[in-house]
Design a protein around this motif. Structure first.
Motif, PDB file in Angstrom:
ATOM      1  N   PHE A  27       0.836  -1.200   0.000  1.00 12.12           N
ATOM      2  CA  PHE A  27       0.000   0.000   0.000  1.00 12.12           C
ATOM      3  C   PHE A  27       0.875   1.256   0.000  1.00 12.12           C
ATOM      4  CE2 PHE A  27      -2.410  -3.339   2.150  1.00 12.12           C
ATOM      5  CZ  PHE A  27      -3.659  -3.249   1.563  1.00 12.12           C
ATOM      6  N   LEU A  82      -5.127   4.764  -4.009  1.00 15.27           N
ATOM      7  CA  LEU A  82      -5.947   4.492  -2.827  1.00 15.27           C
ATOM      8  C   LEU A  82      -6.754   5.731  -2.436  1.00 15.27           C
ATOM      9  CD1 LEU A  82      -3.161   2.735  -0.690  1.00 15.27           C
ATOM     10  CD2 LEU A  82      -4.807   1.640  -2.234  1.00 15.27           C
ATOM     11  N   GLU A 139      -9.443   6.038  -0.993  1.00 13.54           N
ATOM     12  CA  GLU A 139     -10.098   5.904   0.310  1.00 13.54           C
ATOM     13  C   GLU A 139      -9.272   6.522   1.440  1.00 13.54           C
ATOM     14  OE1 GLU A 139      -9.066   3.493  -1.705  1.00 13.54           O
ATOM     15  OE2 GLU A 139     -10.420   1.766  -1.726  1.00 13.54           O
ATOM     16  N   MET A 181      -9.065  -2.619   4.500  1.00 14.01           N
ATOM     17  CA  MET A 181      -8.454  -2.859   3.190  1.00 14.01           C
ATOM     18  C   MET A 181      -7.462  -4.022   3.253  1.00 14.01           C
ATOM     19  SD  MET A 181      -7.829   1.137   2.093  1.00 14.01           S
ATOM     20  CE  MET A 181      -6.984   0.749   0.562  1.00 14.01           C
ATOM     21  N   ASN A 232      -9.318  -7.301   3.537  1.00 12.66           N
ATOM     22  CA  ASN A 232      -9.871  -7.739   2.253  1.00 12.66           C
ATOM     23  C   ASN A 232      -8.793  -8.326   1.346  1.00 12.66           C
ATOM     24  OD1 ASN A 232     -12.458  -6.947   2.942  1.00 12.66           O
ATOM     25  ND2 ASN A 232     -12.242  -4.904   2.049  1.00 12.66           N
ATOM     26  N   ASP A 233      -7.610  -7.701   1.358  1.00  9.60           N
ATOM     27  CA  ASP A 233      -6.526  -8.218   0.518  1.00  9.60           C
ATOM     28  C   ASP A 233      -6.036  -9.570   1.015  1.00  9.60           C
ATOM     29  OD1 ASP A 233      -6.755  -5.896  -0.923  1.00  9.60           O
ATOM     30  OD2 ASP A 233      -4.648  -5.353  -0.818  1.00  9.60           O
TER      31      ASP A 233
END
Length: 317
Positions: free
Chosen positions: A273, A279, A281, A305, A308-309
């Protein structure tokens, strides 16, 4: 002359005995009962209260304040502990901490390791003392820590450590303060959300990011050590590169170097990230405490996030 030497020897012997007694008494009656604070108390809490935690989050303040274990529901149901530490939570510290925990039979199923390329890997300073001194109170419990100090610390530091009370140097007030709170420590997962909103007035990019960087060998060795320790103990290792506001810490060549090093050592679970541009968000300043730390609202989004990944990565396997 012989009398003078004898007197000096007696004084030194008395000093060493007194030092050992004071350090032993303090460790047994105060420090070992201290369960909070970043002078070893939070490590005590982990060892004593979270021995059966399924996963550990390790890293610096950007792990401690960014990743909420309870929100990682796709990682052993969120049964984790955030062992991140402010200021000194670099790879050398975490390599030695992991070995200490394993020696204490704290062997998680998974380690989620937060890593930053800049400025950690680009610092030319190879002084390990600021990073490992937080673990000094555990020297007697960790052969790995003791061996590392003797191999890498300077002569002066090794001499100081002959005095066991030196292990608590600069930590006494913090330990005593947290000792008084020992009976009020509630069950927790180590995560601490930050409050406040970033003031972007006058915020400037870091010019240093634009120059060519060299990378710290001793820190790369620590990263490899973590990978090897996890492999030897059947611990799943995942590495996370967190973002910074407006890419204030984004050094792409650095992350490419780290990823290559990890992959060479069998670590393929990398959650990248670092570049915040894709991104949206996380781009609003209201989600940031400062340019490198999200506030609690930002950490909540970031943890979701990451969760989810991890779910998507597990589905592929």
């Amino acid at each position: 002359m012989k009398k003078i030497i004898s007197k000096i020897a007696i004084i030194l012997l008395i000093l060493l005995i007194t030092d050992r007694v004071i350090a032993w008494f303090f460790s047994k009656t105060v420090f070992s009962h201290t369960l909070s604070g970043e002078s070893g108390g939070s490590v005590n809490y982990l060892i004593q209260q979270k021995k059966n935690t399924a996963f550990l989050i390790m890293g610096s303040s950007r792990a401690k304040h960014h990743i909420n274990p309870s929100l990682l529901t796709n990682v052993y149901g969120g049964n984790g502990f955030n062992a991140g530490i402010n200021g000194t939570g670099g790879l050398i510290y975490n390599s030695l901490l992991l070995q200490l925990l394993i020696s204490k039979n704290v062997v998680p199923k998974m380690v989620i390791l937060q890593v930053d390329a800049y400025p950690y890997f680009t610092l030319e300073e190879e002084n390990i003392i600021p990073e490992i001194s937080a673990l000094y109170p555990f020297i007697g419990d960790s052969k790995a820590l003791n061996d590392y100090i003797h191999a890498h610390a300077g002569f002066a530091e090794r001499i100081k450590l002959l005095l066991h009370t030196y292990r608590f140097n600069g930590k006494l007030l913090n330990i005593l303060y947290n000792y008084t709170k020992r009976n009020t420590i509630k069950n927790n997962q180590g995560f601490e959300g930050l409050t406040g909103i970033l003031d972007t007035v006058g915020l400037q990019p870091i010019a240093d990011l634009n120059r060519k960087h060299t990378y710290s060998r001793i820190k790369m060795d620590a990263l490899v050590s973590i990978a090897k320790t996890c492999k030897e103990n059947n611990i799943r290792l995942a590495v996370v590169y967190p973002p910074a506001y407006r890419n204030m810490l984004y050094l792409q060549p650095g992350y490419e170097m780290i990823s290559s090093l990890l992959q060479k050592n069998g670590v393929t679970e990398i959650y990248d990230f670092a570049n915040i541009d894709p991104l949206p968000e996380l781009q609003s300043e209201i989600l940031w405490k400062d340019a490198t730390h999200m506030n609690n609202d930002g950490a909540t989004i970031f943890s979701a996030m990451l969760n989810n990944d991890i779910r998507a990565a597990n589905a592929v396997k």
